[in-house]
Design an enzyme around this catalytic site. Structure first.
Site, short mmCIF file in Angstrom:
data_model
loop_
_atom_site.label_atom_id
_atom_site.label_comp_id
_atom_site.label_asym_id
_atom_site.label_seq_id
_atom_site.Cartn_x
_atom_site.Cartn_y
_atom_site.Cartn_z
N SER B 53 0.85 -1.19 0.00
CA SER B 53 0.00 0.00 0.00
C SER B 53 0.89 1.24 0.00
O SER B 53 2.11 1.15 0.11
CB SER B 53 -0.90 0.00 1.23
OG SER B 53 -1.84 -1.06 1.13
N GLY B 54 0.26 2.41 -0.13
CA GLY B 54 1.02 3.66 -0.16
C GLY B 54 1.21 4.20 -1.56
O GLY B 54 1.78 5.27 -1.74
N HIS B 55 0.71 3.44 -2.56
CA HIS B 55 0.88 3.86 -3.96
C HIS B 55 -0.43 4.31 -4.59
O HIS B 55 -0.54 4.39 -5.80
CB HIS B 55 1.44 2.70 -4.79
CG HIS B 55 2.67 2.08 -4.24
ND1 HIS B 55 3.82 2.80 -4.01
CD2 HIS B 55 2.95 0.81 -3.83
CE1 HIS B 55 4.75 2.01 -3.51
NE2 HIS B 55 4.25 0.79 -3.38
N LYS B 103 5.09 -6.15 -10.14
CA LYS B 103 6.21 -5.21 -10.26
C LYS B 103 7.46 -5.88 -9.71
O LYS B 103 7.41 -6.57 -8.69
CB LYS B 103 5.90 -3.92 -9.49
CG LYS B 103 4.80 -3.09 -10.17
CD LYS B 103 4.50 -1.79 -9.46
CE LYS B 103 3.94 -1.98 -8.09
NZ LYS B 103 2.80 -2.92 -7.99
N HIS B 217 9.13 3.15 -3.05
CA HIS B 217 8.96 2.67 -1.68
C HIS B 217 9.71 3.53 -0.68
O HIS B 217 10.16 3.06 0.36
CB HIS B 217 9.45 1.22 -1.56
CG HIS B 217 8.65 0.28 -2.37
ND1 HIS B 217 8.95 0.00 -3.67
CD2 HIS B 217 7.51 -0.41 -2.08
CE1 HIS B 217 8.05 -0.85 -4.15
NE2 HIS B 217 7.17 -1.11 -3.22
#
Lengths: 331, 331
Positions: B53-55, B103, B217
């Site tokens: 998560s975070g994207h 990815k 990241h």
């Protein structure tokens, strides 16, 4: 503060060129006005908007089928000039008239008034719809009466869809005003924003403080508060919005959790989660929930919550096809 | 650092619930996997993706017709578990097989490999397409070989469109690999990002410094440089991308200026302006230009530039209808 820019004074000019290079829009010569590349659109009332830059994707992100015909960009947080607004009106009018969607800020109102007068003297039918959805303030630093903020996107969408259906100018204006009558918004900031020219925050805010009741021009809010959780913040904003909108149980709404530019989308979804749970508890039905950066203040971290009461007509217009850089609705 | 969250440990869970409350997606019980609410879709190869998560809007923002059937969310910047990936594959398979878009990060690759093996043992046809578009590094902190970054969005779009056409699993995989072979990306950061759990920047960066060659990241880039203008930054990124992609004059491309989450959209358009001017100078034709936050790193300020070489097949797939929270293409 670091920014992806060249000269601060060139930000608006270069941003507009970057939009033209990406989307089916064109720039009126010698102006900061972008228009759909097919204007004037035969047989259709034109719907136009504009205001200061720094709110991207507002305004030019909503140019296209089913939304706006023209979008005028002022300098950052500054109204476009009346001359440029007049040029926009002239370029988009197809003989059916032009509806100007104006956010209630003194500079915008004054310049749109002047432009409307200029265009009228050229024989163009011009009407205005002034958006004033912000429940945070009655009169503010830059307005008499309430400010126009993110609820404006719903006005663009519904008026644009009505115009695309072939409605006349009075009908398009009537729909815009119906949206204005039924939408309320309140915003908050975790951080200030940094304008390119000034290069530093427009207001100071401590590590444990937030601003409630902000506008979209980097002005501070109506109240400084201690840092709260996302749920507490959402309750505060939603409470203020709902108490003003006066919804009955069973009514339907469309909601917008709008990011101010620097807030991760994940956080906006956390706000949406709480917003929907509050509405659910009150027996209010969400017909559609929008979440994202629709009307920003540069890199400000924060959000606003908008609630729009909808009936069959508004649902049909919100769901009607649109094809713009920032919002596409498939048939 | 202030965030619109409740408990740091609840960020992913609450964000996913907020997405379910906004979009036609559902959450597989007891997991952090979201799927289109109509899966499995009869007669169609499933296309799924996932990662940390975070994207956002990656990954679940691309769930819907013409793109992804399933999206697995790990904790912030952490791969989803193999078990959850397996559940996603099982839930989306309609008997036509599943393509996993991965990815190239070690955790993702390892867990997708394991999940593919588990699902295969259940009799599901599973194929993988590993995206490695980042030209900044050969081997990185988290990968052997190049990292997969924003070019992945083009893989989602083209593979999703091919699957929607009714292609079989081998054909869908072939298209995904064609995109991977023809897309290159490079990114940079003006600031680090702040993870909810850590609450402070993942790396330190001075007021006059930037990082070139970042991943997604929160890892630092391959090179620290003095602050540059947007044009200089764009030249640097584009130069690296183009020299690796080896385009001939007259070839057509689709470009993506991707925001890292905290960068105002206006700045991304300034980058796009320069990108298009560089391509123009080299006689390379831009068929379409995408600008926005497609794959982010929380609140990081910065951007990446992707260039995809396109032929008639890829243009058709990129232009095919899609209807997802983050990307809609009208017919």
């Amino acid at each position: 503060m670091k920014k992806l820019i060249n000269e601060p004074s060139a930000v608006v000019d270069e941003m507009l060129d970057g939009m033209v290079a990406a989307h089916p829009v064109r720039r009126l010569d010698g102006t900061n006005v972008l228009v759909r590349d097919d204007v004037p659109v035969d047989g259709k009332v034109a719907v136009v908007s504009g205001g200061g830059s720094g709110h991207e994707p507002t305004h030019a992100g909503y140019l296209g089928e089913g939304m706006l015909d023209g979008a005028a960009a002022g300098e950052v947080f500054t109204s476009p000039t009346a001359d440029q607004l007049d040029e926009m009106i002239q370029a988009t009018d197809a003989g059916e008239g032009v509806l100007c969607v104006v956010k209630n800020y003194e500079g915008d109102v004054m310049n749109f008034d002047t432009a409307a007068e200029m265009a009228s003297m050229e024989g163009i039918d011009v009407e205005q719809a002034v958006v004033n959805d912000d429940v945070a303030v009655e009169d503010s630093l830059y307005t008499s009466g309430r400010r126009g903020v993110a609820g404006t996107i719903f006005v663009h969408k519904c008026a644009g869809a009505k115009a695309a259906e072939g409605a006349d100018l009075a009908e398009v204006k009537e729909v815009a005003e119906k949206v204005i009558d039924n939408v309320r918004t309140m915003g908050m900031a975790l951080t200030s924003c940094v304008t390119p020219e000034k290069g530093e925050p427009t207001f100071d805010l401590g590590e444990d403080e937030i601003e409630l009741g902000i506008g979209i021009h980097g002005e501070p809010g109506t109240e400084r508060a201690d840092m709260m959780s996302a749920d507490e913040i959402t309750e505060h904003l939603t409470e203020n919005v709902l108490s003003d909108l006066d919804l009955d149980e069973g009514e339907e709404v469309v909601t917008l959790v709008n990011g101010m530019g620097g807030t991760p989308l994940s956080e906006l979804y956390i706000v949406n989660r709480k917003l929907q749970s509050i509405l659910d508890d009150r027996g209010i039905e969400t017909w559609d929930a929008w979440v994202g950066d629709y009307m920003t203040s540069l890199d400000m971290m924060g959000c606003s919550v908008s609630v729009l009461r909808v009936d069959d007509e508004l649902k049909e217009l919100l769901g009607a096809p649109a094809e713009t850089p920032a919002l596409t609705v498939a048939e």
